[in-house]
Design an enzyme around this catalytic site. Structure first.
Site, PDB file in Angstrom:
ATOM      1  N   SER A  29       0.812  -1.219   0.000  1.00  0.00           N
ATOM      2  CA  SER A  29       0.000   0.000   0.000  1.00  0.00           C
ATOM      3  C   SER A  29       0.845   1.270   0.000  1.00  0.00           C
ATOM      4  O   SER A  29       0.365   2.332  -0.360  1.00  0.00           O
ATOM      5  CB  SER A  29      -0.967   0.009   1.195  1.00  0.00           C
ATOM      6  OG  SER A  29      -0.272   0.306   2.386  1.00  0.00           O
ATOM      7  N   LYS A  81       0.072   4.933   6.418  1.00  0.00           N
ATOM      8  CA  LYS A  81      -0.500   5.719   5.321  1.00  0.00           C
ATOM      9  C   LYS A  81      -0.028   7.172   5.437  1.00  0.00           C
ATOM     10  O   LYS A  81       0.470   7.596   6.468  1.00  0.00           O
ATOM     11  CB  LYS A  81      -2.050   5.707   5.389  1.00  0.00           C
ATOM     12  CG  LYS A  81      -2.718   4.342   5.219  1.00  0.00           C
ATOM     13  CD  LYS A  81      -2.624   3.812   3.803  1.00  0.00           C
ATOM     14  CE  LYS A  81      -3.199   2.404   3.669  1.00  0.00           C
ATOM     15  NZ  LYS A  81      -2.353   1.359   4.276  1.00  0.00           N
TER      16      LYS A  81
END
Ligand SMILES: [Mg+2]
Lengths: 136, 426
Positions: A59, A96
Site C-alpha cells: 500500500s 499511510k
C-alpha cells in the site's frame, strides 16, 4: 496466545559514511574526509519513544516502502498533514499518508489501487521517522 | 529550600507493557507470569475481575477460562523501565531508579527554569512518559519520598496527586500504617500494639514517644517524613555524579592585589559549591590554581576533613594555603578551583537527631542563596570575601566566555538502542 516479539537487542552499528560516489570509484582520499555515523542515532530522533513495525503489503510502494521493510515510528509525536503515520484501526496497524481535504483528515495509500480511509474508530499512534530494508 | 519530590509508578506495569506491545490485548483482562504458575501482574481489566497478584494460575483459569495468560518478558519490561528513567532524566538529573516500574525525581528549584509551577512540571513529565511509552503512570508529589509515594498510590490508574505540606494530615488519616512505604508486617504489628493504625497517628507522636518505645532509625526517618520533613535522600546512579567540578576565571587587567585575587578565588569557590549543591555532591578534596601573567601556574590540593559543599568551610580550609601560594609583586591573571573526590549526599552518614543543628542551619542558608541566585542571576547573593571580584568590571568587556566546565565521569552507558517490535503494519 500471540503477542509481540521480545524487544530486539541490537548491537551498536557504527558505519563509515562515504562521500558521494560519482559513477566511478570513491577515492581513498574521499573516505578520509568522510564522517562516521551511528546508524541508530541517524535514523532515530527520540529513541525513548521509537518503535518498530514490519510492513506487509504494497500500500505504500509509491513512497518507496515495500513489503518486508521495517519502519520506525515515534509514538506521541504530533502528526502533520503530509506525514507518513501509523494508525491503529480495528483490524490492526496501518501505515499511510495523513491528508486533509475540506478540513477533514483522512489516510491515503501510496498506491492508486487502495481507497482512501476515513476511519470512524481508531487513533493515530505515531509518525514514521525512518524505514530500512535488509538485502541479505 | 523545601524539597519537591516526585514519585512515578507505572500502572500494572508488566501487563500494560504486554498490552502496549500487542494491540490485540488492549482492553482485555490479561495476566503475566505463566512461567511461574502465579500472577506477577494483572491488567486493570483483570483486577476488576477480582484477580490479584500472586494468585495461582490454576485458580485464575478456573475462575476466568477466557483470560489471556502470558509468560513474563523481562527483556521488554527492562527496555520500558530504562526508557522511563531516561525520559524523567531529561527534566532533572536527580533521578532514583527505585525499581523496574518506579522512580523518584527531585524537581526542587525547577519552577524558575521552566517558568512553570511544580504541578505543571510534574504533569509535563507524566505526559511525556505516557505519550512515549503508551502506558499510564501514577504520579505523586510531596516534600519527601515517603509522601510522594503515598501520592502515587492515590487515585489509580493514571492519577496525579500533589500533597502539599498542609494537606498531609488529611491524606495520612486515610492511610493504614501498614501501607506506608518502608513499614513492613512486623512493624505494623508492633505499632498497632501501641495503638497506631493510621499513618496520621504515627506522625502525631513526638520524639519522646519514639525514644520511649525505642523506635529504630529507619522508622524515625519515616516518622520525620510523614511530618513533612525530608531526610531520605535519592539514591542516584553513580555516573550521575561528576568526577570533579572545576570553575576557573581569567580577569583583566592582571592584578597583584592579594585581596582582589583572593576574592576571585572566593567567587570561583562559590560557583563550584553552588554547582555541587545542584547535583547533591560533596567534595572530600579541593584543588586551587593560580595563574600568573607570564603563565606560571601554581597548584595545590587540600584534603577536607569532612565532605562538604559549603563555600565558607572550603574558604576556611584554603585561606592558609592561598597565603603560602601567593607571591607578592607578580601579576596574576586567573584563579581556579576544583572540587574533587565527590560523593553524593545520599552516601553521607545521616545524623538526623544528633547534634549538627548548625550544619542544617547552614544548609538552609545555602539553599536560600541558591534560590535567590537562580531567580535573580548568579552572584546576586555572595560571600563578603567575593565582593571585590563581584564588583570588578572588566574594562574591555570581552565576550562572556564560558570557562566553567563540569567533567562528567567518562563511563559510557551502553550505546545500543533497543526498539520494541510491535508487529505488522499494512
Ligand atoms: Mg506499579
Amino acid at each position: 496466545m500471540v503477542h509481540g516479539k521480545a524487544a530486539s537487542s541490537r548491537k551498536p552499528h557504527t558505519l563509515r559514511k562515504l562521500g558521494h560516489v560519482q559513477a566511478g570509484f570513491a577515492s581513498p582520499a574521499d573516505e578520509e574526509l568522510a564522517d562516521t555515523i551511528t546508524v541508530g542515532e541517524y535514523l532515530i530522533r527520540n529513541k525513548n519513544a521509537s518503535y518498530l513495525l514490519e510492513v506487509e503489503g504494497d500500500s505504500m510502494q509509491g513512497a518507496g516502502i515495500l513489503s518486508g521493510d521495517l519502519v520506525i515510528f515515534e509514538r506521541g509525536k504530533e502528526p502533520k498533514v503530509g506525514d507518513i503515520v501509523i494508525a491503529l484501526l480495528e483490524d490492526g496497524y496501518t501505515i499511510k499518508y495523513l491528508r486533509k481535504k475540506q478540513g477533514k483528515l483522512y489516510l491515503e495509500a501510496a498506491n492508486p489501487t487502495y481507497p482512501n480511509l476515513y476511519p470512524k474508530q481508531g487513533e493515530i499512534v505515531g509518525v514514521v521517522v525512518a524505514t530500512f530494508r535488509s538485502y541479505t | 529550600m523545601e524539597r519537591t519530590i516526585l514519585h512515578f509508578d507505572g500502572d500494572s506495569f508488566f501487563a500494560s507493557i504486554e498490552q502496549a506491545m500487542d494491540y490485540r490485548l488492549r482492553g482485555k483482562p490479561i495476566v503475566t507470569g505463566a512461567e511461574r504458575g502465579a500472577a506477577t501482574a494483572l491488567s486493570i481489566e483483570a483486577k476488576r475481575l477480582g484477580l490479584y497478584r500472586g494468585m495461582p494460575m490454576k485458580e485464575i483459569r478456573e475462575r476466568c477460562p477466557d483470560i489471556v495468560v502470558v509468560n513474563s518478558n523481562y527483556t521488554a519490561y527492562s527496555v520500558y523501565a530504562r526508557r522511563m528513567y531516561a525520559i524523567v532524566r531529561r527534566y532533572t538529573p536527580l533521578v532514583e531508579e527505585y525499581s523496574i516500574d518506579e522512580c523518584f525525581a527531585d524537581i526542587t528549584g525547577l519552577e524558575h527554569a521552566y517558568s512553570m509551577t511544580y504541578e505543571q512540571i510534574a504533569l509535563m513529565i507524566k505526559h511525556d512518559l505516557e505519550a512515549s511509552l503508551g502506558i499510564t503512570f501514577g504520579v505523586g508529589m510531596g516534600p519527601s519520598k515517603v509522601i510522594a509515594k503515598i501520592g502515587s498510590k492515590h487515585n489509580k490508574p493514571a492519577g496525579f496527586t500533589p500533597i502539599a505540606r498542609e494537606l498531609i494530615p488529611a491524606f495520612l488519616e486515610k492511610v493504614p500504617i501498614g501501607s506506608v512505604w518502608g513499614i513492613g508486617r512486623a512493624m505494623t504489628l508492633t505499632l498497632s500494639a501501641l495503638g497506631i493504625t493510621t499513618a496520621l497517628q504515627f506522625a502525631q507522636k513526638d520524639e519522646a514517644w519514639l525514644r520511649e518505645h525505642k523506635i529504630a532509625k529507619p522508622y524515625r526517618e519515616i516518622w520525620y517524613e510523614l511530618r513533612g520533613g525530608f531526610t531520605k535522600q535519592l539514591a542516584l546512579e553513580p555516573d550521575q555524579i561528576p568526577g570533579s567540578i572545576i570553575k576557573t576565571r581569567t580577569f583583566s587587567p592582571p592584578s597583584k592585589d592579594k585581596a582582589f585575587v583572593f576574592a576571585q578565588l572566593s567567587k570561583n569557590i562559590e560557583r563550584a559549591c553552588a554547582k555541587a549543591r545542584g547535583v547533591g555532591a560533596h567534595a572530600r578534596e579541593v584543588g586551587v590554581m593560580l595563574k600568573s601573567q607570564d603563565f606560571l601556574y601554581r597548584n595545590r590540593e587540600v584534603p577536607l576533613s569532612l565532605p562538604t559543599n559549603d563555600p565558607m568551610i572550603i574558604l576556611g580550609a584554603l585561606r592558609k594555603v592561598f597565603a603560602e601560594m601567593f607571591v607578592p609583586n607578580i601579576l596574576y591573571r586567573a584563579t581556579g578551583v576544583s572540587l574533587r573526590s565527590l560523593v553524593h549526599e545520599s552516601a553521607l552518614p545521616q545524623d538526623l537527631f544528633g547534634a549538627s543543628a548548625k550544619a542544617s542551619e547552614q544548609v538552609a542558608i545555602l539553599s536560600a542563596v541558591d534560590t535567590l541566585n537562580r531567580r535573580y542571576g548568579s552572584q546576586t547573593v555572595h560571600l563578603a570575601s567575593s565582593l571585590k571580584a563581584v564588583q570588578h568590571r572588566e574594562p574591555d568587556r570581552q565576550k562572556k566566555r564560558k570557562v566553567a566546565q563540569v567533567k562528567l565521569s567518562v563511563e559510557q552507558r551502553k550505546k545500543t538502542i533497543d526498539l520494541p517490535f510491535l508487529g505488522r503494519v499494512h
